[in-house]
Design a protein around this motif. Structure first.
Motif, PDB file in Angstrom:
ATOM      1  N   LYS A   1      -1.101  -8.371  -8.829  1.00  0.00           N
ATOM      2  CA  LYS A   1      -2.501  -8.280  -8.287  1.00  0.00           C
ATOM      3  C   LYS A   1      -3.231  -7.504  -9.353  1.00  0.00           C
TER       4      LYS A   1
ATOM      5  N   GLU B   1      -3.737  -8.640 -12.721  1.00  0.00           N
ATOM      6  CA  GLU B   1      -4.529  -9.645 -12.681  1.00  0.00           C
ATOM      7  C   GLU B   1      -5.944  -9.010 -12.655  1.00  0.00           C
ATOM      8  N   SER B   2      -6.017  -7.842 -12.023  1.00  0.00           N
ATOM      9  CA  SER B   2      -7.464  -7.263 -11.871  1.00  0.00           C
ATOM     10  C   SER B   2      -7.724  -6.492 -13.044  1.00  0.00           C
ATOM     11  N   GLN B   3      -6.562  -6.039 -13.829  1.00  0.00           N
ATOM     12  CA  GLN B   3      -6.788  -5.228 -15.081  1.00  0.00           C
ATOM     13  C   GLN B   3      -7.051  -6.059 -16.276  1.00  0.00           C
ATOM     14  N   PHE B   4      -6.275  -7.079 -16.417  1.00  0.00           N
ATOM     15  CA  PHE B   4      -6.321  -7.851 -17.589  1.00  0.00           C
ATOM     16  C   PHE B   4      -7.037  -9.503 -17.254  1.00  0.00           C
ATOM     17  N   ASP B   5      -7.756  -9.508 -16.439  1.00  0.00           N
ATOM     18  CA  ASP B   5      -8.293 -10.727 -16.106  1.00  0.00           C
ATOM     19  C   ASP B   5      -7.516 -11.697 -16.329  1.00  0.00           C
ATOM     20  N   LEU B   6      -6.176 -11.826 -15.846  1.00  0.00           N
ATOM     21  CA  LEU B   6      -5.379 -12.942 -15.546  1.00  0.00           C
ATOM     22  C   LEU B   6      -5.594 -13.853 -14.678  1.00  0.00           C
ATOM     23  N   PRO B   7      -5.294 -14.860 -14.721  1.00  0.00           N
ATOM     24  CA  PRO B   7      -5.648 -15.875 -13.615  1.00  0.00           C
ATOM     25  C   PRO B   7      -4.604 -15.793 -12.242  1.00  0.00           C
ATOM     26  N   GLU B   8      -5.477 -15.929 -11.086  1.00  0.00           N
ATOM     27  CA  GLU B   8      -4.642 -15.474 -10.017  1.00  0.00           C
ATOM     28  C   GLU B   8      -3.613 -16.573  -9.557  1.00  0.00           C
TER      29      GLU B   8
ATOM     30  N   GLU C   1     -19.617  -6.514  -4.570  1.00  0.00           N
ATOM     31  CA  GLU C   1     -18.284  -7.135  -5.000  1.00  0.00           C
ATOM     32  C   GLU C   1     -17.228  -5.781  -4.731  1.00  0.00           C
TER      33      GLU C   1
ATOM     34  N   ASP D   1     -13.909  -3.689  -5.128  1.00  0.00           N
ATOM     35  CA  ASP D   1     -13.282  -3.296  -6.291  1.00  0.00           C
ATOM     36  C   ASP D   1     -11.923  -3.849  -6.255  1.00  0.00           C
ATOM     37  N   HIS D   2     -11.564  -5.076  -7.060  1.00  0.00           N
ATOM     38  CA  HIS D   2     -10.219  -5.484  -6.862  1.00  0.00           C
ATOM     39  C   HIS D   2      -9.075  -4.823  -7.312  1.00  0.00           C
TER      40      HIS D   2
END
Length: 402
Positions: free
Chosen positions: A303, A306-313, A375, A377-378
């Motif tokens: 996770k 995903e949050s750092q590099f905008d990867l799909p969940e 929003e 902070d993921h």
């Protein structure tokens, strides 16, 4: 029959939990979200009632405990169908769900299959009950209704039908499963010592966190406080009993980073339920607590990436399997500790608080929607969950050496 009775009792408790708004005060209708009165909410009352019921019934007969469990089932279902409206109904369902959880934990005894079934049923129904309602209400098929006494607008017909069916069968199963059973008494003193302060302190920390964004020092301080609280409570309970509490909190921390169990539509809901069952089955057959905690650690790391590099969940979809595996691997435990530990998943985690804080009710009277105001902070949520999983894993290792 004993496993079936625990399954139905757990579903009843979990379904009630999923209908309880964690920020809704049971003391004041006018209390705003984040106000001090919100500390006394439904989840806190469930936890306190579960602890009190487990302690009070520690040395009772199986017949007496069964009577309490069946009575609690009826209280929960009456409130669900609108027979007990208003704040009285809110208190009734919270106390009833807690009493049912405590009595069911006592009835499960040291039977590991019954304990696992009760735990996974509460976990699944509590976290997925709201998604099940959404799927049912999105269905274009026939809608079943009947006249109820009280605030009809607060009654969800699909939930009421499901609850009546589950509760009726649960009451019968509880009677048939326990009519010839002799319960083994357990020691309630430590459960009382840990179980009463724990949800109250968790409620205070949730209240502190509710008024701040997750990137703020106050919110992170509240989350750190919950971690410390979980550690203290786990060490106050002996051995495996304490590890159950830590395993649940680690699952909550991983859920914090992935925003809970994925159930956006009927297919995802079915997949989440299936993964819960599979994870519980694997944990029952091959219990390895540290393998499960390692899985939660991997989910938290994924996770963060995903949050750092905008990867799909992707990580959140395996969370139901790993969480159920960790929970069942940590069993078996004392019945009183089980009743204390299960509500901790809902009372000692901040995801519902943070996510709810990001929404406000719609100002439109004819549109039942909510609007996102902030929003979360993921990355901060994910890193916080990652740190907690590491801390509780180390604590579990220390508990094992005791």
């Amino acid at each position: 029959m004993k496993v079936l009775s625990m399954l139905l009792a757990g579903l009843t408790v979990g379904y009630a939990i999923s209908d309880i708004r964690p920020s809704y005060s049971l003391l004041s209708r006018t209390a705003e979200f984040g106000s001090f009165w919100a500390i006394v909410n439904g989840l806190t009352v469930v936890a306190l009632a579960a602890c009190a019921a487990a302690v009070a019934l520690a040395r009772a007969s199986a017949r007496a405990v069964t009577v309490v469990a069946i009575a609690a089932v009826l209280v929960v279902v009456f409130q669900t169908v609108g027979t007990v409206p208003g704040m009285v109904g809110d208190w009734a369902v919270a106390v009833g769900a807690g009493a049912l959880l405590g009595s069911a934990a006592v009835l499960s005894g040291q039977h590991r299959a019954a304990q696992a079934t009760l735990s996974v049923a509460v976990l699944g129904a509590g976290l997925l009950g709201g998604a099940l309602d959404a799927v049912l209400q999105a269905n274009d098929g026939p809608v079943f209704v009947w006249d109820v006494v009280g605030a009809e607008d607060d009654v969800r017909p699909q939930r009421a039908i499901a609850m009546v069916i589950i509760a009726s069968v649960a009451a019968i199963a509880l009677f048939l499963a326990q009519r010839n059973q002799v319960l083994q008494p357990h020691e309630p003193r430590k459960v009382l010592l840990v179980g009463l302060p724990l949800p109250i302190a968790a409620g205070v920390l949730s209240w502190i966190a509710a008024g701040h964004e997750p990137r703020s020092a106050e919110w992170l301080g509240a989350f750190a406080g919950m971690t410390v609280l979980a550690l203290i409570a786990a060490f106050a309970l002996p051995g495996r009993d304490g590890r159950v509490l830590l395993a649940l909190f680690a699952g909550s921390a991983a859920a914090l980073g992935s925003f809970g169990l994925a159930a956006g539509d009927s297919a995802q809901l079915a997949a989440s339920v299936g993964l819960l069952i599979v994870g519980a089955g694997i944990g029952y057959r091959w219990p390895q607590l540290y393998v499960g905690l390692g899985g939660l650690f991997v989910i938290a790391v994924a996770k963060v990436l995903e949050s750092q590099f905008d990867l799909p969940e992707s990580a959140q979809f395996v969370l139901p399997l790993v969480t159920a595996y960790v929970l069942v691997s940590a069993l078996s435990t004392a019945p009183g500790s089980l009743a204390l530990s299960l509500p901790a998943l809902f009372t000692m985690a901040l995801p519902v608080t943070v996510i709810s804080a990001g929404y406000i009710p719609s100002l439109s009277s004819d549109v039942a929607v909510a609007a996102r105001t902030t929003e979360p902070d993921h990355l901060v949520l994910s890193v916080a969950g990652l740190v907690v999983v590491v801390v509780v894993t180390g604590a579990c290792a220390l508990l094992r050496r005791r």
